[in-house]
Design an enzyme around this catalytic site. Structure first.
Site, PDB file in Angstrom:
ATOM      1  N   TRP A 178     -29.043 -87.556  28.317  1.00 44.63           N
ATOM      2  CA  TRP A 178     -30.352 -87.875  27.085  1.00 44.63           C
ATOM      3  C   TRP A 178     -29.437 -86.066  26.687  1.00 44.63           C
ATOM      4  O   TRP A 178     -29.735 -85.791  25.711  1.00 44.63           O
ATOM      5  CB  TRP A 178     -31.886 -87.567  27.462  1.00 44.63           C
ATOM      6  N   HIS A 179     -29.710 -85.172  27.570  1.00 42.01           N
ATOM      7  CA  HIS A 179     -29.178 -83.778  27.031  1.00 42.01           C
ATOM      8  C   HIS A 179     -27.940 -84.270  26.454  1.00 42.01           C
ATOM      9  O   HIS A 179     -27.438 -82.923  25.139  1.00 42.01           O
ATOM     10  CB  HIS A 179     -29.128 -82.756  28.224  1.00 42.01           C
ATOM     11  N   GLY A 180     -26.798 -84.952  26.557  1.00 38.03           N
ATOM     12  CA  GLY A 180     -25.858 -85.113  26.000  1.00 38.03           C
ATOM     13  C   GLY A 180     -24.990 -85.617  26.645  1.00 38.03           C
ATOM     14  O   GLY A 180     -24.828 -85.449  28.149  1.00 38.03           O
TER      15      GLY A 180
END
Length: 409
Positions: free
Chosen positions: A335-337
């Site tokens: 989700w962060h990347g």
């Protein structure tokens, strides 16, 4: 047209408090001016997503229309007696498709950088997925379209949370607080506002803008001399400095969001509760970015656990929880990347919690033999703090800079 980033400069706060005054006066006299609040929210959304950010504004509008179709399509399905897991899963997938596209876009090779999405798309997605899941559970009986729009577009929290829950938000919104309760809200709001200033504009600036570049430069120079990633005092300093910056910047931002919500008579939940005084990693996640942690716990960890138990995927409950932690934190990492350091950060925390679980079980078994006093607690806090700071060093992506690109700086 002026473009104002949320909570970024004095101009924003002056305009914000000025426009909040009619709402504050109304709530003091026990009335919520819903029409004024809607106009006021639209003005701030236009200021945030207008000007040179107009493309984000258009994307936000399209996103809201899309999520309305998904949520109310699913609500209609449930109302008609639909209970199929496959259909429910399809709607959840439909809700997260826009966010997935935004997260995957940067790693797709392209001549021109792909810019889709807008500030806060993650938090809006978490809200829509939560509503769909609770509609399925029956904990939300019906979603009102106007209230849903207010919930999704509640501007104090739109860009970076905290992540509120629909039922909690509706309860606050439908009841104007008593004068006594609202005066209490106001005193809390003012306190959090000034605490936010201290965190974000003083401590966050000191750690992030003043000390961090110096430590970064020193660590990079050391890396050049020693040929890439090299353990140095500058790197250790960078690790602690970045951890402090990350906390004060984000906690300050969250305090602003909670403060402005309180001015508006909405008790948005807190996001941080002294996370660096946690005696273990599990406790840390109960205190750090709490609304996100609890969202992942309720809608990923617990859902997977119940699904696996129902399908009898694991005979051993300990093994089941370990797999659930790995899935939970891997998703959080992605989700962060989509980069190796975010994924490793997720795996690191999953492993830390699994090790912590082993230790807690060992402690329970040998309770009488193991010492338990203020010194052991201080040691536990010290170890946990350093484990967290190391994980934030991974998260920062700075190791990627030193490891793979030592000569680019």
């Amino acid at each position: 047209m002026i473009n104002l980033q949320p909570y970024s400069n004095p101009q924003y706060f002056i305009l914000l408090i000025g426009l909040l005054l009619p709402l504050i006066i109304g709530l003091y006299f026990g009335r919520r001016f819903k029409v004024y609040e809607a106009i006021f929210s639209i003005v701030f959304l236009v200021l945030t997503f207008g000007g040179d950010k107009w493309q984000q504004g258009v994307t936000l509008l399209g996103y809201i229309i899309y999520q309305f179709l998904v949520t109310f399509g699913f609500q209609k399905y449930v109302k008609n007696g639909g209970k199929k897991t496959e259909i429910f899963s399809l709607f959840v997938i439909l809700a997260i498709i826009p966010l997935t596209m935004v997260k995957v876009a940067p790693v797709i090779p392209a001549n021109e950088p792909i810019t889709i999405g807008f500030l806060g798309i993650s938090y809006l997605t978490f809200k829509t997925v939560q509503v769909i899941m609770e509609l399925r559970d029956g904990t939300i009986k019906e979603v009102d379209p106007i209230m849903y729009a207010r919930f999704l577009l509640f501007f104090p929290v739109i860009s970076s949370g905290p992540i509120d829950r629909y039922r909690r938000f509706v309860k606050d919104y439908n009841e104007a607080p008593s004068r006594e309760k609202y005066l209490d809200d106001l005193s809390v709001a003012v306190k959090y506002l000034f605490q936010g200033f201290l965190y974000k504009f003083v401590l966050g600036w000191l750690f992030g803008s003043y000390w961090l570049p110096q430590l970064s430069q020193a660590a990079i120079i050391n890396g050049k001399i020693n040929g890439g990633l090299h353990l140095s005092w500058a790197l250790v300093g960078y690790m602690y400095c970045y951890s402090m910056y990350l906390f004060f910047d984000f906690a300050g931002y969250s305090l602003f969001a909670v403060s402005i919500s309180r001015f508006m008579g909405i008790r948005t939940p807190m996001n941080f509760n002294k996370p660096f005084s946690s005696p273990n990693i599990k406790e840390f996640w109960n205190r750090w970015h709490m609304t996100l942690s609890f969202w992942f716990r309720d809608f990923i960890f617990m859902r997977f656990t119940f699904f696996a138990m129902k399908k009898k995927l694991f005979k051993n409950r300990i093994r089941l929880s370990q797999v659930a932690y790995l899935i939970n934190f891997l998703i959080m990492g992605f989700w962060h990347g989509v980069t190796w350091y975010y994924v490793v950060y997720g795996i690191f925390h999953a492993c830390a919690i699994i090790i912590n679980d082993y230790w807690l079980r060992f402690k329970r078994k040998h309770k009488k033999q193991l010492p338990s006093n203020k010194y052991t607690k201080a040691l536990a806090i010290f170890i946990t703090f350093n484990v967290i700071c190391f994980s934030f060093l991974i998260f920062s992506g700075f190791l990627d800079t030193l490891w793979f690109h030592p000569m680019h700086h």
